[in-house]
Design an enzyme around this catalytic site. Structure first.
Site, PDB file in Angstrom:
ATOM      1  NE  ARG A  12      90.865  55.402  74.746  1.00 50.76           N
ATOM      2  CZ  ARG A  12      91.115  55.096  76.012  1.00 50.76           C
ATOM      3  NH1 ARG A  12      90.252  55.395  76.969  1.00 50.76           N
ATOM      4  NH2 ARG A  12      92.248  54.510  76.346  1.00 50.76           N
ATOM      5  CG  ASP A  13      92.924  57.404  78.407  1.00 51.30           C
ATOM      6  OD1 ASP A  13      92.051  57.880  79.141  1.00 51.30           O
ATOM      7  OD2 ASP A  13      93.709  56.513  78.781  1.00 51.30           O
ATOM      8  CG  HIS A 204      97.167  52.987  79.376  1.00 56.43           C
ATOM      9  ND1 HIS A 204      96.742  53.368  78.119  1.00 56.43           N
ATOM     10  CD2 HIS A 204      96.350  53.637  80.239  1.00 56.43           C
ATOM     11  CE1 HIS A 204      95.717  54.202  78.225  1.00 56.43           C
ATOM     12  NE2 HIS A 204      95.459  54.378  79.515  1.00 56.43           N
ATOM     13  CG  HIS A 206      95.920  57.556  83.496  1.00 54.20           C
ATOM     14  ND1 HIS A 206      95.115  58.479  82.882  1.00 54.20           N
ATOM     15  CD2 HIS A 206      95.682  56.389  82.855  1.00 54.20           C
ATOM     16  CE1 HIS A 206      94.414  57.901  81.927  1.00 54.20           C
ATOM     17  NE2 HIS A 206      94.736  56.615  81.881  1.00 54.20           N
ATOM     18  CB  CYS A 237      89.306  56.981  83.460  1.00 58.05           C
ATOM     19  SG  CYS A 237      88.018  55.759  83.188  1.00 58.05           S
ATOM     20  CG  ASN A 246      96.745  58.510  79.139  1.00 57.31           C
ATOM     21  OD1 ASN A 246      95.684  59.022  78.848  1.00 57.31           O
ATOM     22  ND2 ASN A 246      96.891  57.213  79.295  1.00 57.31           N
TER      23      ASN A 246
HETATM   24  P1  HMG Z   1      75.108  48.702  79.329  1.00 54.99           P
HETATM   25  O1  HMG Z   1      74.173  49.841  79.583  1.00 54.99           O
HETATM   26  O2  HMG Z   1      75.417  47.805  80.456  1.00 54.99           O
HETATM   27  O3  HMG Z   1      74.701  47.729  78.189  1.00 54.99           O
HETATM   28  O4  HMG Z   1      76.426  49.286  78.703  1.00 54.99           O
HETATM   29  P2  HMG Z   1      73.562  47.586  77.181  1.00 54.99           P
HETATM   30  O5  HMG Z   1      73.991  46.471  76.300  1.00 54.99           O
HETATM   31  O6  HMG Z   1      72.249  47.501  77.917  1.00 54.99           O
HETATM   32  O7  HMG Z   1      73.585  48.930  76.320  1.00 54.99           O
HETATM   33  C1  HMG Z   1      73.031  50.147  76.737  1.00 54.99           C
HETATM   34  C2  HMG Z   1      72.765  51.013  75.519  1.00 54.99           C
HETATM   35  O8  HMG Z   1      73.999  51.265  74.848  1.00 54.99           O
HETATM   36  C3  HMG Z   1      71.904  50.300  74.503  1.00 54.99           C
HETATM   37  O9  HMG Z   1      71.160  51.340  73.838  1.00 54.99           O
HETATM   38  C4  HMG Z   1      72.894  49.694  73.546  1.00 54.99           C
HETATM   39  O10 HMG Z   1      72.362  49.493  72.267  1.00 54.99           O
HETATM   40  C5  HMG Z   1      73.962  50.741  73.513  1.00 54.99           C
HETATM   41  P3  HMG Z   1      69.575  51.501  74.083  1.00 54.99           P
HETATM   42  O11 HMG Z   1      69.005  50.213  73.653  1.00 54.99           O
HETATM   43  O12 HMG Z   1      69.419  51.760  75.572  1.00 54.99           O
HETATM   44  O13 HMG Z   1      69.236  52.684  73.228  1.00 54.99           O
HETATM   45  N1  HMG Z   1      75.289  50.208  73.211  1.00 54.99           N
HETATM   46  C6  HMG Z   1      76.148  50.809  72.401  1.00 54.99           C
HETATM   47  N2  HMG Z   1      76.043  51.915  71.684  1.00 54.99           N
HETATM   48  C7  HMG Z   1      77.100  52.261  70.953  1.00 54.99           C
HETATM   49  N3  HMG Z   1      78.265  51.559  70.941  1.00 54.99           N
HETATM   50  C8  HMG Z   1      78.380  50.453  71.664  1.00 54.99           C
HETATM   51  C9  HMG Z   1      77.292  50.026  72.416  1.00 54.99           C
HETATM   52  N4  HMG Z   1      77.082  48.970  73.210  1.00 54.99           N
HETATM   53  C10 HMG Z   1      75.860  49.091  73.684  1.00 54.99           C
HETATM   54  N5  HMG Z   1      79.526  49.776  71.703  1.00 54.99           N
HETATM   55  C11 HMG Z   1      78.639  49.282  77.762  1.00 54.99           C
HETATM   56  C12 HMG Z   1      77.580  48.485  78.517  1.00 54.99           C
HETATM   57  C13 HMG Z   1      79.917  48.490  77.783  1.00 54.99           C
HETATM   58  C14 HMG Z   1      78.159  49.514  76.338  1.00 54.99           C
HETATM   59  C15 HMG Z   1      78.817  50.644  78.479  1.00 54.99           C
HETATM   60  O14 HMG Z   1      79.090  50.412  79.828  1.00 54.99           O
HETATM   61  C16 HMG Z   1      79.917  51.475  77.895  1.00 54.99           C
HETATM   62  O15 HMG Z   1      79.830  51.946  76.780  1.00 54.99           O
HETATM   63  N6  HMG Z   1      81.008  51.666  78.658  1.00 54.99           N
HETATM   64  C17 HMG Z   1      82.176  52.370  78.158  1.00 54.99           C
HETATM   65  C18 HMG Z   1      82.859  53.109  79.247  1.00 54.99           C
HETATM   66  C19 HMG Z   1      84.069  53.806  78.699  1.00 54.99           C
HETATM   67  O16 HMG Z   1      84.197  54.083  77.521  1.00 54.99           O
HETATM   68  N7  HMG Z   1      85.011  54.133  79.617  1.00 54.99           N
HETATM   69  C20 HMG Z   1      86.209  54.821  79.264  1.00 54.99           C
HETATM   70  C21 HMG Z   1      87.171  53.971  78.510  1.00 54.99           C
HETATM   71  S1  HMG Z   1      88.067  52.808  79.520  1.00 54.99           S
HETATM   72  C22 HMG Z   1      89.448  53.701  80.071  1.00 54.99           C
HETATM   73  O17 HMG Z   1      89.506  54.883  79.901  1.00 54.99           O
HETATM   74  C23 HMG Z   1      90.599  52.939  80.677  1.00 54.99           C
HETATM   75  C24 HMG Z   1      91.772  52.762  79.701  1.00 54.99           C
HETATM   76  O18 HMG Z   1      92.256  54.012  79.264  1.00 54.99           O
HETATM   77  C25 HMG Z   1      92.907  52.003  80.400  1.00 54.99           C
HETATM   78  C26 HMG Z   1      93.292  52.600  81.743  1.00 54.99           C
HETATM   79  O19 HMG Z   1      93.633  53.762  81.833  1.00 54.99           O
HETATM   80  O20 HMG Z   1      93.235  51.820  82.692  1.00 54.99           O
HETATM   81  C27 HMG Z   1      91.365  51.955  78.470  1.00 54.99           C
HETATM   82 MG    MG Z   2      93.635  55.283  80.366  1.00 48.16          MG
END
Ligand code: HMG
Ligand code: MG
Length: 298
Positions: A12-13, A204, A206, A237, A246
Site C-alpha cells: 500500500r504505502d 511508522h 519513513h 506519500c 518507509n
Molecule cells: P474529496 O474529493 O474531498 O471528497 O475526497 P468527495 O467526497 O467529494 O469525493 C470525491 C470523489 O471521490 C467522489 O466521486 C466520491 O464518490 C469519490 P465523484 O462523485 O466525483 O465521481 N470517493 C471515493 N471513491 C472511492 N473510494 C472512496 C471514496 N471516497 C470518495 N473511499 C477523499 C476526499 C478522502 C476521498 C480523498 O481526498 C482521498 O481519497 N484521499 C486519499 C489520499 C491518500 O490515499 N493518500 C495516501 C495515503 S495516506 C499516507 O500515505 C500516510 C500514511 O502512510 C501514514 C504516514 O506515512 O504518515 C498512512
Molecule cells: Mg506512510
C-alpha cells in the site's frame, strides 16, 4: 523474549507512490510473498478516491485474488463511508483510518480539516466495528510537516487520543516525510504515551534522512512493540513531495534480530521478496540489509 509485531505496508504505502500502474498480478504476488514470509499483517491496499490515488484503484481485485493465510491480517486504508462500503464488500477484516497532526497536510491529503476528519472517521470506525472489522488509526506528520515544518507533540497526542477513543485498537505514528531524529522521536513518543499507552502505539517511519532505524530503536526503548515497514524500502506519500519510502522491513528485521527480539518473520524470505519487487518495478533495492542478505545467499 519480547515479541515485536511488524506491519508490512509495502503493497500500500510503497506502491501508492509508483507512477506507472503496477499490474494486478504483481500486487497479488507481492502480498502473498510477504504473508508467506511470516509477516503477521500485510497492508494490501486502499479504498480511497481513484482520482486521488489511481494506483490503489484495484484494491478490491487484489483482495479478491490474494490467497489469504489464516492468522494473517490484510488491512486496507479507508477514509470515508464510501470506502468502508467497498472494503466491507471486499470482505476485509481490518481497516485503517488516517488523520494528521498538521492542518495543511490534512487538507492536501484528505481535503478536510483535522476536526472534520475526526467527524468523518467516527461513523466509519463505528460501522466497521459493528461489522466485526478491526480499526487502526494513523496520524501523519508526527515529527514534521512538509508544509508547516515543526509539529507540536501535544497535537499528535490529542489526535491519537481521539482515534483511540473512537475505537481504534492501535495508533500508528507516521513520520510521513522522514525528518525525525532519535531524540525528537523519543520525546514525541513519551508525550503521546502520556495519553495513549505505549502498548497501543506503532511506529511508522519513513527514511528520507536515513534516521528511521535509529528512531525505531529509541522508541522501542520507550515500550512500543509494533513497527510498520515496507519491503525494500518502497514508497513515499503522493501528498508529501520528496519524501522517500518507509523504513525497509529487512533493515528492521536485522535490527531486531541483533537485539534478540522475536518477530516470527523470515528475513531471508522478505529479502527475496524485496529483490523480486525491486526488479519488477525497475528500481534499486532500497534496503541495505536486503541487499547484503541477497549477496550472501547468492
Ligand atoms: P474529496 O474529493 O474531498 O471528497 O475526497 P468527495 O467526497 O467529494 O469525493 C470525491 C470523489 O471521490 C467522489 O466521486 C466520491 O464518490 C469519490 P465523484 O462523485 O466525483 O465521481 N470517493 C471515493 N471513491 C472511492 N473510494 C472512496 C471514496 N471516497 C470518495 N473511499 C477523499 C476526499 C478522502 C476521498 C480523498 O481526498 C482521498 O481519497 N484521499 C486519499 C489520499 C491518500 O490515499 N493518500 C495516501 C495515503 S495516506 C499516507 O500515505 C500516510 C500514511 O502512510 C501514514 C504516514 O506515512 O504518515 C498512512
Ligand atoms: Mg506512510
Amino acid at each position: 523474549m519480547t515479541q515485536i509485531r511488524i506491519v508490512e505496508v509495502g503493497p500500500r504505502d510503497g506502491l501508492q507512490n509508483e507512477k506507472a500502474i503496477v499490474p494486478l498480478e504483481t500486487k497479488v504476488e507481492l502480498v502473498e510473498r510477504l504473508a508467506d514470509a511470516g509477516l503477521p499483517a500485510v497492508e494490501a491496499g486502499a479504498f480511497v478516491s481513484p482520482k486521488w490515488v489511481p494506483q490503489m484503484a484495484d484494491s478490491a481485485e487484489v483482495l479478491a485474488r490474494v490467497r489469504r493465510r489464516p492468522g494473517t491480517a490484510y488491512p486496507v486504508l479507508v477514509p470515508t463511508g464510501k470506502g468502508l462500503e467497498a472494503a466491507l464488500a471486499a470482505g476485509v477484516g481490518e481497516i485503517a483510518v488516517f488523520g494528521a497532526a498538521s492542518e495543511s497536510f490534512s487538507q492536501r491529503n484528505i481535503n478536510c480539516t483535522i476536526a472534520e476528519s475526526m467527524e468523518r472517521f467516527r461513523p466509519v470506525a463505528a460501522g466497521a466495528l459493528a461489522a466485526g472489522v478491526r480499526v487502526r488509526g494513523y496520524v501523519s506528520c508526527v515529527l514534521g510537516c512538509p508544509y508547516e515544518g515543526e509539529v507540536d507533540p501535544g497535537r499528535v497526542a490529542e489526535v491519537s487520543a481521539a482515534l483511540l477513543e473512537m475505537g481504534c485498537y492501535e495508533i500508528s505514528l507516521g513520520d510521513t516525510i522522514g525528518v525525525g531524529t532519535p531524540a525528537k522521536a523519543r520525546a514525541m513518543v513519551r508525550r503521546v504515551a502520556a495519553d495513549v499507552p505505549a502498548a497501543r502505539l506503532a511506529l511508522h517511519f519513513h527514511d528520507t534522512w536515513g534516521q528511521a532505524v535509529a528512531n525505531i530503536l529509541a522508541c522501542l526503548e520507550e515500550g512500543v512493540t509494533t513497527v510498520d515497514s515496507a519491503v525494500a524500502g518502497l514508497g513515499g506519500c503522493p501528498y508529501a513531495k520528496g519524501a522517500s519510502g518507509n523504513v525497509a522491513t529487512e533493515d528492521v528485521l536485522y535490527l531486531l534480530q541483533g537485539l534478540g527480539l522475536e518477530t516470527g518473520v523470515d528475513l531471508e524470505a522478505v529479502a527475496r521478496a524485496g529483490g523480486w519487487i525491486s526488479d519488477r518495478l525497475g528500481r534499486p533495492n532500497g534496503s541495505k540489509a536486503g541487499r547484503a542478505m541477497l549477496a550472501k545467499s547468492a
